[in-house]
Motif scaffolding. Structure first.
Motif, PDB file in Angstrom:
ATOM      1  N   ASP A   1       2.850  -2.035  -8.693  1.00  0.00           N
ATOM      2  CA  ASP A   1       2.031  -1.436  -9.746  1.00  0.00           C
ATOM      3  C   ASP A   1       2.808  -0.259 -10.337  1.00  0.00           C
ATOM      4  O   ASP A   1       3.032   0.751  -9.676  1.00  0.00           O
ATOM      5  CB  ASP A   1       0.703  -0.962  -9.145  1.00  0.00           C
ATOM      6  CG  ASP A   1      -0.188  -0.261 -10.170  1.00  0.00           C
ATOM      7  OD1 ASP A   1       0.200  -0.195 -11.341  1.00  0.00           O
ATOM      8  OD2 ASP A   1      -1.269   0.215  -9.778  1.00  0.00           O
TER       9      ASP A   1
ATOM     10  N   LEU B   1       2.018  -3.224  -4.072  1.00  0.00           N
ATOM     11  CA  LEU B   1       0.707  -3.839  -3.858  1.00  0.00           C
ATOM     12  C   LEU B   1       0.741  -4.862  -2.728  1.00  0.00           C
ATOM     13  O   LEU B   1      -0.182  -4.943  -1.915  1.00  0.00           O
ATOM     14  CB  LEU B   1       0.224  -4.509  -5.150  1.00  0.00           C
ATOM     15  CG  LEU B   1       0.008  -3.585  -6.356  1.00  0.00           C
ATOM     16  CD1 LEU B   1      -0.480  -4.380  -7.554  1.00  0.00           C
ATOM     17  CD2 LEU B   1      -0.991  -2.488  -6.015  1.00  0.00           C
TER      18      LEU B   1
ATOM     19  N   HIS C   1      -4.734  -2.550  -1.690  1.00  0.00           N
ATOM     20  CA  HIS C   1      -4.340  -2.331  -3.083  1.00  0.00           C
ATOM     21  C   HIS C   1      -5.460  -2.769  -4.038  1.00  0.00           C
ATOM     22  O   HIS C   1      -6.385  -3.490  -3.642  1.00  0.00           O
ATOM     23  CB  HIS C   1      -3.021  -3.043  -3.398  1.00  0.00           C
ATOM     24  CG  HIS C   1      -3.025  -4.511  -3.097  1.00  0.00           C
ATOM     25  ND1 HIS C   1      -3.600  -5.427  -3.938  1.00  0.00           N
ATOM     26  CD2 HIS C   1      -2.520  -5.213  -2.047  1.00  0.00           C
ATOM     27  CE1 HIS C   1      -3.447  -6.640  -3.435  1.00  0.00           C
ATOM     28  NE2 HIS C   1      -2.804  -6.543  -2.285  1.00  0.00           N
TER      29      HIS C   1
ATOM     30  N   GLY D   1       0.798  -1.220   0.000  1.00  0.00           N
ATOM     31  CA  GLY D   1       0.000   0.000   0.000  1.00  0.00           C
ATOM     32  C   GLY D   1       0.827   1.264   0.000  1.00  0.00           C
ATOM     33  O   GLY D   1       0.287   2.364  -0.150  1.00  0.00           O
TER      34      GLY D   1
END
Length: 674
Positions: free
Chosen positions: A222, A248, A404, A205
């Motif tokens: 990501d 993520l 996420h 996160g």
């Protein structure tokens, strides 16, 4: 003199609007009446600008401060000149310093345009007018002339890009602090204190704050904000990572190599900051048209001089509409800007309306623009002896505390399927490429197939086939293992934003049939999205710099491009396009560069935006005609009827009043839609 007072009142409306602005804001807060569209300023638009450029409205630039000061001087001088004419003559003398100051300011403008920029502008006619009035003692007329000059500058300043910043900052959304390892201990420091060589800790996160190399740990990352690739990338020790990308799952320790303005993301911003955008120099079409009439007016004066004398020649100059057309059209632009804001569209620059009508090709970025940030569960593939319900139940339980996009997709699907989640034993919670948790006394692992292989769990041939298929299609997989066996995999796919197909069809109905998709993602998912939306042309696996090159190539073919994107990787293409659009919630670089921001985070307002562009063109033509026709009548009267200064002053003012009245029509016609 009544005519002069009427002129004062007309110009004074603008000053009054500014003085009552704060009172109007308070009144709106205290009442429950529907929001109205203010003609010169707009609370909704101001709030939108403030969102994307904090501090924009708190302070003024030097140019804004100078414009406001000059307008105050001009309006005060005009008032004193009028008062001296009808109340007490000595008051007119008090207007003289201000009129002289504004006259020299106008002369300086003329000098700069004529000698330095080699441009013949309406400032020349205005300066000649003012000098003539002063030399002949017409202080009231001179005062009115400087007032028009100052209001014109203020309105042009107002319709320019209010949110434009000198520096595009990629780190505006970065958290204020980061965690680093110091002498074996993790400690929190300010983001601005981060230095090359520091070891940064980023968990699930979290946003990676610098470019570097993973020295410990593993994670799924990501990177679509930089690469446009939808599928997360698994990275472990020795792999390179980039600032502003999102972890993520997993936890990584990063040896930073580039921080701050040296990062890849910041270098993209640097390119933008060092690139002069021609769009910032676009002149309002009315202003350009007005300047083109200066030379014919001067020629006409020269031809008339032997027959009409100096006063007759000045009457012709006085009959010219000068700043009136620009003032009226600027008011029209401001009404359109505020109307757009009330309908969820932030137009940063009024000149953009003039560009919309010429757009014949729309190019969409795929990831984050046509598709949602959060993917969706497309299918659950199960191993023999297990059900989709079981696979989904365990996966959702493991992801329950993750935030996420992939975790949210699995949890949303579990909610839709009304799956009741079991409790997770916190003591067994582990992070890596995936998650390891204890559920109902059993070990559950959720993550990539690579993660399961590293855990020593065998992968069946049927699951391998699913993996090969999804890899070819560019689709991410989430594998689920119970104890030492893979019980299934969850296939994910991009979600097209709700209503996007309808909005694209509506664009076609408006005559925009040429559309493209540009994506950094794999070809297969890009092709699938294009087919679903009925878009014939697409470019896949495109690098950020290639996006701008593709836009330039289309432009070289004679196309006028509107580009819609949301990532840092779209920013150079956004600047290259004729018209650039981003979406609220996009990267700060994209919303900084874009001329237009769609505030409701969808493409819903796109057809309405192009409707406004078409309507704007016809509306402004009517506004200009309303101003110009009386001026032409006045010029004809000067040549054939030998009208005097008073008449040559009256007719253009009637044109200004008619033009402003026409410019105000959008306030009624484009009231907020319900």
């Amino acid at each position: 003199m009544l005519i002069e007072l009427a002129g004062v009142m007309g110009i004074g409306l603008y000053a009054r609007q500014r003085l009552q602005q704060k009172k109007g804001r308070l009144a709106k807060v205290l009442t429950n009446s529907p929001p109205s569209i203010m003609p010169f300023m707009g609370d909704v638009r101001n709030q939108q600008l403030q969102e994307f450029s904090p501090g924009t409205l708190d302070g003024k630039s030097k140019e804004q401060a100078l414009t406001d000061r000059n307008m105050t001087i001009a309006l005060t001088s005009m008032g004193l000149a009028i008062a001296g004419k009808i109340i007490y003559a000595p008051l007119a003398l008090l207007s003289l310093p201000g009129i002289l100051y504004m006259t020299q300011y106008s002369v300086v403008h003329t000098y700069k345009n004529l000698l330095k920029d080699k441009k013949l502008t309406v400032d020349l006619l205005s300066a000649a007018n003012k000098v003539f009035f002063l030399l002949n003692g017409y202080l009231a007329l001179a005062g009115f002339s400087v007032a028009l000059f100052s209001v014109n500058l203020k309105l042009l300043n107002k319709i320019s890009n209010d949110s434009k910043k000198s520096i595009i900052d990629v780190f505006k959304q970065q958290q204020d602090s980061v965690w680093v390892v110091v002498n074996g201990i993790e400690r929190e420091i300010a983001f601005t204190e981060l230095q090359t060589g520091d070891v940064v800790v980023v968990g699930a996160g979290g946003t990676i704050p610098a470019d570097g190399v993973i020295c410990e740990g593993s994670a799924a990352i990501d990177q679509h904000i930089l690469t446009g690739e939808f599928q997360p990338v698994e990275k472990g020790q020795g792999a390179e990572v980039f600032a502003l990308t999102l972890v993520l799952s997993g936890k990584i320790y990063i040896q930073t190599h580039k921080t701050g303005q040296e990062t890849t993301a910041a270098q993209i911003a640097k390119i933008l900051n060092n690139t002069v955008s021609t769009k910032t120099d676009i002149q309002l079409r009315t202003q350009e048209m007005t300047d083109k009439t200066v030379l014919p007016t001067i020629v006409l004066c020269g031809m008339a001089l032997p027959f009409l004398g100096l006063t007759g020649a000045i009457v012709i100059i006085n009959s010219h509409f000068k700043y009136r057309a620009t003032i009226a059209s600027s008011i029209g632009v401001l009404n359109y800007l505020n109307t757009a804001s009330h309908n969820g569209i932030l137009m940063k620059d009024g000149h953009t309306f003039e560009l919309l009508k010429s757009v014949d090709t729309v190019v969409f970025d795929k990831t984050g623009t046509l598709t949602e940030e959060q993917p969706r569960v497309a299918r659950i593939h199960v191993s023999e002896g297990y059900s989709e319900h079981t696979v989904l139940r365990y996966a959702a339980a493991a992801e329950a505390k993750q935030s996420h996009p992939i975790a949210r997709a699995i949890l949303q699907y579990a909610t839709d399927q009304q799956v009741e989640l079991p409790e997770v034993e916190e003591s067994a919670y582990k992070l890596g490429y995936g998650l390891t948790v204890s559920v109902e006394g059993q070990i559950i692992r959720v993550g990539s197939l690579r993660f399961l292989e590293q855990e020593g769990i065998p992968i069946s041939e049927s699951i391998r086939q699913v993996q090969a298929h999804c890899h070819a299609q560019g689709l991410p997989l989430v594998a689920v293992a119970l104890a030492d066996a893979v019980i299934g995999v969850i296939e994910l796919e991009a979600t097209i934003r709700e209503g996007t197909k309808k909005y694209i069809d509506q664009l076609r109905e408006r005559g925009i049939t040429s559309m493209y998709i540009i994506s950094g993602d794999h070809e297969a998912p890009t092709r699938k999205i294009a087919q679903e939306l009925g878009i014939d042309h697409y470019f896949a696996e495109t690098l950020p710099e290639q996006k701008a090159e593709l836009i330039a190539k289309l432009q070289s073919e004679g196309k006028n491009i509107c580009y819609i994107g949301d990532g840092i990787n779209d920013s150079i293409a956004l600047q290259q396009a004729n018209v650039s659009i981003s979406i609220r919630g996009a990267s700060t670089v994209a919303t900084d560069v874009a001329q237009i921001v769609l505030m409701d985070k969808t493409l819903q307002q796109l057809p309405y935006l192009f409707d406004m562009g078409q309507q704007f063109d016809g509306h402004i033509k009517k506004v200009v005609a309303a101003v110009v026709v009386p001026s032409l009548v006045s010029v004809g009267g000067a040549i054939f009827l030998h009208i005097g200064l008073l008449q040559s002053f009256l007719l253009p003012q009637l044109g200004l009043i008619a033009g402003v009245a026409m410019a105000m029509r959008p306030r009624i016609k484009h009231s907020r839609r319900t």
